[in-house]
Design an enzyme around this catalytic site. Structure first.
Site, PDB file in Angstrom:
ATOM      1  N   GLU A 143       2.147  -6.992   7.383  1.00 59.03           N
ATOM      2  CA  GLU A 143       3.425  -6.809   8.068  1.00 59.03           C
ATOM      3  C   GLU A 143       3.902  -5.406   7.746  1.00 59.03           C
ATOM      4  O   GLU A 143       3.591  -4.847   6.693  1.00 59.03           O
ATOM      5  CB  GLU A 143       4.443  -7.855   7.652  1.00 59.03           C
ATOM      6  CG  GLU A 143       4.736  -7.849   6.186  1.00 59.03           C
ATOM      7  CD  GLU A 143       5.492  -9.080   5.724  1.00 59.03           C
ATOM      8  OE1 GLU A 143       6.308  -8.906   4.808  1.00 59.03           O
ATOM      9  OE2 GLU A 143       5.268 -10.170   6.253  1.00 59.03           O
ATOM     10  N   TYR A 148      -2.734   1.488  11.175  1.00 57.71           N
ATOM     11  CA  TYR A 148      -3.258   0.132  11.322  1.00 57.71           C
ATOM     12  C   TYR A 148      -3.920  -0.056  12.681  1.00 57.71           C
ATOM     13  O   TYR A 148      -5.011  -0.631  12.778  1.00 57.71           O
ATOM     14  CB  TYR A 148      -2.149  -0.905  11.116  1.00 57.71           C
ATOM     15  CG  TYR A 148      -1.483  -0.816   9.764  1.00 57.71           C
ATOM     16  CD1 TYR A 148      -2.205  -0.519   8.615  1.00 57.71           C
ATOM     17  CD2 TYR A 148      -0.116  -1.016   9.622  1.00 57.71           C
ATOM     18  CE1 TYR A 148      -1.590  -0.425   7.370  1.00 57.71           C
ATOM     19  CE2 TYR A 148       0.506  -0.935   8.386  1.00 57.71           C
ATOM     20  CZ  TYR A 148      -0.237  -0.636   7.266  1.00 57.71           C
ATOM     21  OH  TYR A 148       0.371  -0.553   6.039  1.00 57.71           O
ATOM     22  N   ASN A 207       8.240   2.169  10.760  1.00 61.19           N
ATOM     23  CA  ASN A 207       7.183   2.896  10.057  1.00 61.19           C
ATOM     24  C   ASN A 207       6.058   3.265  11.035  1.00 61.19           C
ATOM     25  O   ASN A 207       4.972   2.705  11.019  1.00 61.19           O
ATOM     26  CB  ASN A 207       6.654   2.065   8.888  1.00 61.19           C
ATOM     27  CG  ASN A 207       5.815   2.898   7.942  1.00 61.19           C
ATOM     28  OD1 ASN A 207       5.354   3.976   8.275  1.00 61.19           O
ATOM     29  ND2 ASN A 207       5.611   2.364   6.738  1.00 61.19           N
ATOM     30  N   ILE A 224       0.867  -1.175   0.000  1.00 64.32           N
ATOM     31  CA  ILE A 224       0.000   0.000   0.000  1.00 64.32           C
ATOM     32  C   ILE A 224       0.903   1.225   0.000  1.00 64.32           C
ATOM     33  O   ILE A 224       1.961   1.216   0.640  1.00 64.32           O
ATOM     34  CB  ILE A 224      -0.951   0.000   1.221  1.00 64.32           C
ATOM     35  CG1 ILE A 224      -1.999   1.109   1.122  1.00 64.32           C
ATOM     36  CG2 ILE A 224      -0.174   0.043   2.534  1.00 64.32           C
ATOM     37  CD1 ILE A 224      -3.122   0.979   2.152  1.00 64.32           C
ATOM     38  N   ALA A 225       0.518   2.240  -0.739  1.00 62.51           N
ATOM     39  CA  ALA A 225       1.311   3.479  -0.756  1.00 62.51           C
ATOM     40  C   ALA A 225       0.438   4.637  -1.216  1.00 62.51           C
ATOM     41  O   ALA A 225      -0.528   4.458  -1.959  1.00 62.51           O
ATOM     42  CB  ALA A 225       2.515   3.333  -1.679  1.00 62.51           C
TER      43      ALA A 225
END
Length: 152
Positions: free
Chosen positions: A107, A119, A112, A76-77
């Protein structure tokens, strides 16, 4: 996510891959290849993008792997110009609502912090750690934290 009239969440297509690659290269330490994104359009994966409705510029993307009621967030970005606008959260929530998963796994690099906060705000819980999993700068390695969200 900003007003829905400005942005559209839709399935990723082959035509999106060059823009996705550009975002990926700026967002990831070890970006996926074109071939990996091409495989992401296969039957056992779901990939979505968010784009501006007026310019059709991609703002964010996510790829999920599917297997026997379980889903894994593979990558994801968000484009640097569109970070902190809720796009990643919208993509994950879309997966929760549309993939009929019992559990979603992911993961994340332990460094980060922004992703970890995202999350956890959605309800993911840390379930483990893979020591020295990710390549890091200067030949070093970084731990991957494992997270899960029970959807049922």
């Amino acid at each position: 996510m900003p007003a829905s009239t400005e942005y559209c969440l839709r399935e990723m297509t082959e035509e999106d891959i060059p823009s996705v690659l550009a975002i990926e290269k700026h967002a990831q330490f070890h970006p996926w290849s074109k071939a990996e994104f091409e495989r992401s359009l296969s039957a056992n994966r779901r990939a979505w993008v968010i784009e501006t409705t007026s310019t059709k510029q991609l703002s964010a993307f996510a790829v999920f792997g599917l297997l026997a009621g379980e889903v894994e967030l593979l990558t994801i970005a968000t484009h640097a110009d569109h970070q902190r606008k809720g796009f990643a959260k919208a993509l994950i929530q879309h997966a929760i609502e549309n993939l009929a998963a019992e559990t979603i796994f992911l993961e994340v690099r332990e460094s980060n912090v922004n992703a970890i906060e995202l999350y956890e705000s959605i309800g993911f819980n840390e379930i483990g750690c893979r020591k020295n999993y990710y390549p890091a700068a200067n030949g070093q390695r970084e731990n991957a934290l494992l997270y899960a969200l029970t959807c049922t």
